[in-house]
Write an enzyme that holds these catalytic residues in place. Structure first.
Site, mmCIF file in Angstrom:
data_model
loop_
_atom_site.group_PDB
_atom_site.id
_atom_site.type_symbol
_atom_site.label_atom_id
_atom_site.label_comp_id
_atom_site.label_asym_id
_atom_site.label_seq_id
_atom_site.Cartn_x
_atom_site.Cartn_y
_atom_site.Cartn_z
ATOM 1 N N LYS B 81 0.852 -1.202 0.000
ATOM 2 C CA LYS B 81 0.000 0.000 0.000
ATOM 3 C C LYS B 81 0.881 1.243 0.000
ATOM 4 O O LYS B 81 1.938 1.267 0.656
ATOM 5 C CB LYS B 81 -0.921 -0.026 1.229
ATOM 6 N N SER B 150 -9.642 2.322 2.763
ATOM 7 C CA SER B 150 -8.727 3.087 1.930
ATOM 8 C C SER B 150 -7.704 2.215 1.179
ATOM 9 O O SER B 150 -7.027 2.706 0.287
ATOM 10 C CB SER B 150 -7.959 4.094 2.790
ATOM 11 N N SER B 174 -10.191 0.092 6.989
ATOM 12 C CA SER B 174 -9.560 0.260 5.669
ATOM 13 C C SER B 174 -8.847 -0.969 5.107
ATOM 14 O O SER B 174 -8.454 -0.959 3.947
ATOM 15 C CB SER B 174 -8.571 1.430 5.704
#
Lengths: 76, 457
Positions: B81, B150, B174
C-alpha cells in the site's frame, strides 16, 4: 511513530492575515461556512457522546514517563 | 507447478515449489505483470510497478538453485500500500500535494523483504487513508463499482491476480472494507502487533497494519512475518511474532462464538443478512456454541471515532493546513482535515474516556466467548458515484454505512478479520467479520479458517 514526511518547518506557518484564514480554526475564511455545515452531521454524533456520563473513567490514552533504560534513539 | 496454479495455491506451497525448483519465481512474477498489463488500465490498482521485479525474481531463482537459505516468502510477489515507505519505490500516500516522503523501509516492509518477498509495486489508496472508495480504482467483480478503501488498490490487486498478497492499513475498516468488497481476506491484528514505523500516520491510536490475501492461511502467514516489537513505533506491543499456523486446522469443538445483536445487525441489506446468518448457523452445526448478547454503549461509538480520527488526523496535517498545502488535497479529504479543527479538546478526551468504558464492556464479553462474529459491512460494493443507500426504509450516506460494523474494533484495538461468506444476486462478494480478544489472533484465524473450509466458493 516518527513523522515520515519530514516536512514541518517554522516557515510554513504564516500569520492568519497573510493566508486569509479564520484565526480560530485556521480554515480558509471562504470555506468556513461550508466546513461548519458539513460538520453538523458529525457534530450531532459527538453531541450524543457528550450525554454519556463517564463518571471517573480515565481516558484510554495515558501519558507514561519512560524509564531511562527503555529509551532508544527512535522510541517515542 | 505452473504460474497459474501458483495464483490459486497457498503461499507456503508456492514458496516451497520455488525453493524446490518446481516453479520459477521469474515466471510467476512475469505472469503477475502480464495480468497487470492486461487489466490494470481498467482497475487502476497500482500507482507504481517495481522496475526490477523480474530481476528480484531471477535472484530468488538463483538462490534456490544454489541451495541458499531462504525465507517463508521466497520469490513471492507482494504489493505494498502506498502509505508504507519503501527504500526503492516512491511513496505518495495517495496525495498529489507536494510532500516529500523519504525513501526508506519501515519495520513491516523490512520484515517482508527479509522473508524473501518480491515487492512488485505500490497500490493505490484513498488519499491519506481518509476515505472508503479509493478513486479511480475499480472493483474487479464489477468495474462500475468501488473497490472500497482506503486500501482499495490492494483489494483489487489481490483479487485480480496482480500479486499473491498485499499490505493494508486500517483506521476504521480500511483493510476489511476493501477485502470484503473485493472478495478477499483482510486481517487487522491487535493494535501494536505489527509495527507501524515507516507507515504514514492517519490517526495514531487507531491505525493498524495488516495484510489482504487470497485465503486465511496467507493472511495468517503475513501477520506471522510482519508482527513483533517495533522500537520505532510508540504503540508497538512488547510481544514477539505470532505463530498462527496451528489455528488453521483446528475444528469447532468448544469454540464459543459471540453474536452482538445490537449495532452489528442494524440496517443491513437482506442478502448480506441471510449469508451471515447462514454462516453463524454453519459454525453452530460444526460444533461451536453460539452466544448472543448486546452492548448498549455501542450507540456512542460513531461520535467517539469521529472525534478521535478527525482531531488526530488534523493534528498530523496541521503544518499542511497552516501552509495551505491542503488546497491540493482532494475535496473530500481537505474537508475532513478542515473539520478536525472543529472537534474540541474535551470532546476528544470524552471519546478516549469512552474507549476505556467500551474496552471494559468487551473484556466482560470475551470472558464468555472466544470470538464475536457478524457482517463486515451492511452492503456489497456500491456504484462509483453513488452517495446514498436505503436500508430498512432509511436513507443513509453510503460512506457512513460502509464502516459502521468495522470501526468499533479500531476503537477497541482488537484483532478482526473479514472472510468471504457468499455472494449477492449480482455476484458481488459478502464479507463475514470475526473479532477476538486482545492478542488472541489464534481464535480469529481458527474461526475464519472454519468458515473458509466449509463455505462453498
Amino acid at each position: 511513530m516518527s513523522d515520515p514526511t519530514g516536512t514541518t518547518h517554522a516557515n510554513d506557518v504564516m500569520s492568519d492575515d497573510q493566508t486569509g484564514r479564520d484565526p480560530e480554526t485556521l480554515i480558509r475564511a471562504d470555506r468556513l461556512r461550508e466546513v461548519r455545515q458539513a460538520y453538523e452531521v458529525i457534530g450531532r454524533q459527538i453531541a450524543l457522546l457528550r450525554t454519556l456520563d463517564l463518571e471517573d473513567t480515565h481516558p484510554s490514552v495515558i501519558f507514561r514517563p519512560v524509564l531511562r533504560r527503555e529509551l532508544t534513539d527512535d522510541a517515542g | 507447478m505452473t504460474p497459474d496454479d501458483a495464483l490459486k495455491a497457498p503461499i507456503t506451497e508456492v514458496a516451497a515449489a520455488i525453493r524446490a525448483g518446481r516453479l520459477s519465481s521469474a515466471d510467476l512474477v512475469a505472469r503477475c505483470i502480464e495480468n497487470i498489463e492486461a487489466r490494470d488500465g481498467a482497475l487502476k490498482a497500482f500507482v507504481h510497478i517495481a522496475g526490477d521485479a523480474l530481476d528480484q525474481a531471477r535472484r530468488c531463482d538463483d538462490a534456490a538453485r544454489s541451495g541458499a537459505s531462504t525465507g517463508p516468502l521466497h520469490g513471492i510477489p507482494i504489493a505494498i500500500k502506498d502509505n508504507y515507505l519503501t527504500a526503492d519505490m516512491p511513496t505518495t500516500a495517495g496525495t498529489a500535494a507536494q510532500i516529500a516522503f523519504p525513501l526508506e523501509d519501515g519495520a513491516a516492509v523490512a520484515r517482508l523483504r527479509a522473508a524473501g518477498a518480491i515487492l512488485i509495486g505500490k497500490t493505490r489508496m484513498h488519499e491519506f487513508a481518509w476515505g472508503m472508495e479509493t478513486p479511480p480504482t475499480t472493483n474487479p467483480y464489477d468495474e462500475t463499482r468501488v473497490p472500497g478503501g482506503s486500501s482499495g488498490g490492494s483489494g483489487a490487486a489481490v483479487t485480480a491476480g496482480f500479486c499473491l498478497a498485499a499490505t493494508g492499513s486500517d483506521t476504521g475498516g480500511s483493510i476489511r472494507i476493501p477485502a470484503s468488497l473485493c472478495g478477499n481476506v483482510g486481517f487487522k491484528p491487535t493494535f501494536g502487533r505489527i509495527g507501524r514505523s515507516g507507515i504514514v500516520p492517519h490517526s495514531w491510536s487507531l491505525d493498524h497494519a495488516g495484510p489482504l490475501a487470497r485465503n486465511v492461511a496467507d493472511a495468517a502467514l503475513l501477520v506471522d512475518i510482519m508482527s513483533g516489537h517495533d522500537p520505532k513505533d510508540a504503540g508497538s506491543a512488547e510481544a514477539g511474532p505470532t505463530d498462527l499456523s496451528a489455528a488453521l486446522t483446528q475444528d469447532a469443538k468448544g469454540l464459543r462464538v459471540g453474536v452482538c445483536r445490537n449495532h452489528f445487525f442494524e440496517a443491513l441489506d437482506p442478502q448480506v443478512e441471510r449469508a451471515v446468518e447462514n454462516t453463524i448457523a454453519l459454525l453452530g452445526r460444526l460444533g461451536a456454541t453460539v452466544v448472543e448478547f448486546e452492548v448498549r454503549e455501542l450507540q456512542y461509538g460513531l461520535g467517539a471515532i469521529f472525534a478521535i480520527e478527525l482531531s488526530s488526523s488534523t493534528a498530523y496535517h496541521l503544518p499542511h493546513l497552516s501552509a495551505g498545502r491542503v488546497d491540493a488535497y482532494a475535496p473530500d479529504v481537505r474537508l475532513l482535515v478542515e473539520m478536525g479543527r472543529l472537534v474540541t479538546g474535551s470532546d476528544y478526551l470524552q471519546a478516549e474516556r469512552y474507549r476505556t468504558l467500551l474496552g471494559r464492556r468487551f473484556r466482560e464479553v470475551f470472558a464468555n466467548v472466544d470470538v464475536v462474529v457478524g457482517p463486515t459491512m451492511p452492503i456489497t460494493a456500491w456504484r462509483i458515484g453513488q452517495k446514498e443507500v436505503v436500508l430498512g426504509g432509511k436513507t443513509e450516506a453510503v460512506l457512513e454505512t460502509s464502516w459502521r460494523f468495522t470501526y468499533p474494533w479500531n476503537l477497541l484495538g482488537l484483532p478482526a478479520i473479514t472472510v468471504p461468506c457468499g455472494f449477492d444476486d449480482g455476484g458481488l462478494p459478502i464479507g463475514f467479520q470475526i473479532a477476538g480478544a486482545a492478542f488472541d489472533e489464534a481464535s480469529v484465524v481458527r474461526t475464519a479458517s472454519l468458515v473458509e473450509r466449509h463455505t462453498a466458493s
